[in-house]
Design a protein around this motif. Structure first.
Motif, short mmCIF file in Angstrom:
data_model
loop_
_atom_site.label_atom_id
_atom_site.label_comp_id
_atom_site.label_asym_id
_atom_site.label_seq_id
_atom_site.Cartn_x
_atom_site.Cartn_y
_atom_site.Cartn_z
N ARG A 100 0.86 -1.16 0.02
CA ARG A 100 -0.11 0.01 0.05
C ARG A 100 0.97 1.27 -0.04
O ARG A 100 1.95 1.17 0.27
CB ARG A 100 -0.89 0.01 1.07
CG ARG A 100 -2.03 -1.02 1.39
CD ARG A 100 -3.08 -1.16 0.40
NE ARG A 100 -3.80 -2.25 0.41
CZ ARG A 100 -3.82 -3.37 -0.12
NH1 ARG A 100 -2.74 -3.72 -0.82
NH2 ARG A 100 -4.94 -4.11 -0.11
N GLY A 101 0.13 2.50 -0.41
CA GLY A 101 1.20 3.70 -0.26
C GLY A 101 2.25 3.75 -1.19
O GLY A 101 2.29 3.21 -2.26
N TRP A 102 3.28 4.27 -0.67
CA TRP A 102 4.55 4.54 -1.45
C TRP A 102 5.28 3.32 -1.68
O TRP A 102 6.03 3.29 -2.64
CB TRP A 102 5.36 5.54 -0.44
CG TRP A 102 5.96 4.82 0.73
CD1 TRP A 102 5.44 5.18 1.98
CD2 TRP A 102 7.33 4.16 0.81
NE1 TRP A 102 6.39 4.19 2.87
CE2 TRP A 102 7.39 3.94 2.28
CE3 TRP A 102 8.22 3.82 -0.09
CZ2 TRP A 102 8.23 2.91 2.66
CZ3 TRP A 102 9.28 2.81 0.39
CH2 TRP A 102 9.31 2.57 1.77
N ARG A 103 5.09 2.22 -0.80
CA ARG A 103 5.67 1.04 -1.21
C ARG A 103 5.01 0.35 -2.61
O ARG A 103 5.83 -0.11 -3.35
CB ARG A 103 5.37 -0.02 -0.06
CG ARG A 103 6.11 0.37 1.00
CD ARG A 103 5.88 -0.73 2.14
NE ARG A 103 6.63 -0.57 3.32
CZ ARG A 103 6.26 0.15 4.41
NH1 ARG A 103 5.29 1.05 4.13
NH2 ARG A 103 7.22 0.54 5.57
N TRP A 105 3.26 2.46 -5.23
CA TRP A 105 3.38 2.97 -6.18
C TRP A 105 5.05 3.20 -6.63
O TRP A 105 5.50 3.27 -7.74
CB TRP A 105 2.95 4.50 -5.94
CG TRP A 105 1.48 4.41 -5.63
CD1 TRP A 105 0.77 4.75 -4.57
CD2 TRP A 105 0.56 3.96 -6.75
NE1 TRP A 105 -0.64 4.58 -4.92
CE2 TRP A 105 -0.91 4.24 -6.29
CE3 TRP A 105 0.60 3.75 -7.95
CZ2 TRP A 105 -1.81 3.90 -6.92
CZ3 TRP A 105 -0.62 3.52 -8.69
CH2 TRP A 105 -1.89 3.53 -7.99
#
Length: 241
Positions: A100-103, A105
């Protein structure tokens, strides 16, 4: 098994990706040399490599580069070539679905053909840390930016003929990553042969680039996906008294 994302996994990915730099170096140098020939400055070349981070689409966009440049045509061509990342992203769901999140994207942005191949191979070997892909991608991204910049500088010092073996680096690097994906003739030969045959047929029909590449990639990917998702027929359990 539970999917994790750790610094140790990132380090394993970066370490595993070090040999990739040997093949990435001449490929990036070619892009840098061609960018110089199209009139891009060193800063513009570095910016393109850092933001786009896709050798095949960068090469195609540079081939379509004119003076003044047709930005829309180059952008559409790059988009069409990078459509192949859709099935690649789907194939990486064994790790990406847990992020999820920056991991998530960041991993998607850093995924290229080479990191995809090594990540699939690592997953088959039992790797369950999604940081492997991120660390591998960071290393590949840094190497790509450095090597394209070096190619730009090299091109301004040394004149290379179009027949120079360095320009075969792009094709050679894509062929080499097949070794990391190889499992067995039964599993891999049919989709690979279909992909090659479809691309050759599209080229024989004189379809404009990059349609031969895309048609071959999607034909092989569809066959491979069908074969992977085909549920094995298990024998029915006999009722026990």
């Amino acid at each position: 098994m539970r999917i994790t994302f750790t610094r140790a996994g990132m380090m394993r990915g970066a370490w595993r990706g070090l040999p990739l730099l040997i093949g990435t170096a001449p490929f990036g140098a070619v892009v840098g040399v061609i960018a110089l020939g199209r009139g891009l400055s060193l800063g513009e070349t570095i910016l393109m490599s850092g933001v786009v981070f896709a050798g095949a689409s960068q090469l195609l966009a540079l081939e379509l580069w004119t003076d003044p440049p047709d930005i829309m045509a180059a952008a559409i061509a790059a988009l069409v070539v990078n459509i192949r990342m859709v099935p690649i992203g789907a194939a990486m769901s064994f790790w990406l679905d847990a992020l999820r999140g920056w991991r998530l994207w960041g991993s998607l942005f850093l995924t290229v053909d080479q990191s995809f191949a090594l990540s699939v191979a690592a997953h088959r070997e039992g790797e369950r840390d999604a940081g492997f892909l991120f660390g591998l991608g960071i290393l590949t991204w840094i190497g790509w930016v450095v090597f394209t910049a070096a190619g730009h500088i090299l091109g301004s010092v040394v004149a290379l003929s179009p027949q120079n073996p360095l320009f075969f680096a792009a094709t050679a690097s894509f062929v080499a990553i097949l070794a990391a994906l190889w499992r067995s003739p039964r599993q891999d030969v049919p989709p690979w042969m279909l992909a090659a045959g479809t691309a050759i047929a599209a080229q024989a029909l004189r379809l404009p680039p990059p349609l031969p590449l895309l048609s071959g990639a999607f034909a092989g990917a569809i066959l491979a996906a069908v074969r992977e998702t085909r549920a094995p027929r298990l024998p029915k359990e006999e009722n026990r008294a």
